[in-house]
Scaffold this motif. Structure first.
Motif, PDB file in Angstrom:
ATOM      1  N   VAL A  65       4.902  46.403  73.886  1.00 52.90           N
ATOM      2  CA  VAL A  65       3.591  46.619  74.504  1.00 52.90           C
ATOM      3  C   VAL A  65       3.562  47.984  75.189  1.00 52.90           C
ATOM      4  N   VAL A  66       4.595  48.283  75.954  1.00 49.00           N
ATOM      5  CA  VAL A  66       4.656  49.561  76.674  1.00 49.00           C
ATOM      6  C   VAL A  66       4.630  50.730  75.698  1.00 49.00           C
ATOM      7  N   ARG A  67       5.419  50.640  74.642  1.00 50.41           N
ATOM      8  CA  ARG A  67       5.455  51.720  73.643  1.00 50.41           C
ATOM      9  C   ARG A  67       4.082  51.901  72.997  1.00 50.41           C
ATOM     10  N   TRP A  78       1.164  51.037  74.210  1.00 48.92           N
ATOM     11  CA  TRP A  78       0.233  51.537  75.226  1.00 48.92           C
ATOM     12  C   TRP A  78       0.367  53.046  75.381  1.00 48.92           C
ATOM     13  N   ARG A  79       1.593  53.527  75.416  1.00 48.73           N
ATOM     14  CA  ARG A  79       1.827  54.966  75.603  1.00 48.73           C
ATOM     15  C   ARG A  79       1.361  55.794  74.416  1.00 48.73           C
ATOM     16  N   GLU A  80       1.252  55.160  73.254  1.00 48.51           N
ATOM     17  CA  GLU A  80       0.782  55.863  72.057  1.00 48.51           C
ATOM     18  C   GLU A  80      -0.738  55.988  72.016  1.00 48.51           C
ATOM     19  N   LEU A  81      -1.417  55.197  72.826  1.00 47.40           N
ATOM     20  CA  LEU A  81      -2.878  55.172  72.763  1.00 47.40           C
ATOM     21  C   LEU A  81      -3.485  56.424  73.383  1.00 47.40           C
ATOM     22  N   PRO A  82      -4.475  57.007  72.710  1.00 46.60           N
ATOM     23  CA  PRO A  82      -5.246  58.067  73.346  1.00 46.60           C
ATOM     24  C   PRO A  82      -5.985  57.481  74.554  1.00 46.60           C
ATOM     25  N   ALA A  83      -6.351  58.308  75.494  1.00 39.60           N
ATOM     26  CA  ALA A  83      -6.956  57.846  76.746  1.00 39.60           C
ATOM     27  C   ALA A  83      -8.189  56.971  76.525  1.00 39.60           C
ATOM     28  N   ASP A  84      -9.036  57.329  75.580  1.00 40.04           N
ATOM     29  CA  ASP A  84     -10.256  56.541  75.361  1.00 40.04           C
ATOM     30  C   ASP A  84      -9.936  55.144  74.835  1.00 40.04           C
ATOM     31  N   ARG A  85      -8.930  55.038  73.986  1.00 36.72           N
ATOM     32  CA  ARG A  85      -8.539  53.722  73.474  1.00 36.72           C
ATOM     33  C   ARG A  85      -7.837  52.897  74.544  1.00 36.72           C
TER      34      ARG A  85
END
Length: 89
Positions: free
Chosen positions: A15-17, A19-26
Motif C-alpha cells: 500500500v505504501v509503495r 501510494w508513493r507512486e501516485l501523482p498528487a491529484d490521484r
C-alpha cells in the motif's frame, strides 16, 4: 514492540509503495479510501478520532494505526490492506 505479522507487513508495504507512486491529484482522489481505513482502525483500537492532517501525512497515519491494530489483534488486517491497495488508482 513486536514485529508485524508477515502478511500484514507485506500488504502494508505494498500500500505504501503504491501510494508513493501516485501523482498528487490521484492521491488526493484516493485519500477518502485511505481515510476510511484509518478511521476504522482508530475506532477498533483507540476509539478516538484521528485528526485530518492532510494527504501528505495520511499514509504515515495508516502505518501507525496498522501497528496499533496488529498489536490489538484486529482481525483480517492483511485482507483489509489488500482491499485498500486494490482501490488505489
Amino acid at each position: 514492540m513486536h514485529a508485524l505479522p508477515d502478511d500484514v507487513s507485506r500488504e502494508l508495504e505494498r500500500v505504501v509503495r503504491r501510494w508513493r507512486e501516485l501523482p498528487a491529484d490521484r492521491a488526493l482522489a484516493a485519500s477518502g479510501a485511505v481515510q476510511e481505513v484509518v478511521r476504522d482502525l482508530a475506532d477498533a483500537t483507540a476509539g478516538q478520532p484521528v485528526p485530518d492532517l492532510g494527504v501528505a501525512v495520511l499514509i504515515d497515519q495508516l502505518r501507525v494505526l496498522v501497528w496499533d491494530a496488529a498489536s490489538a489483534g484486529v482481525p483480517d488486517l492483511a485482507d483489509r490492506l489488500a482491499e485498500l491497495r486494490r482501490t488505489l488508482p
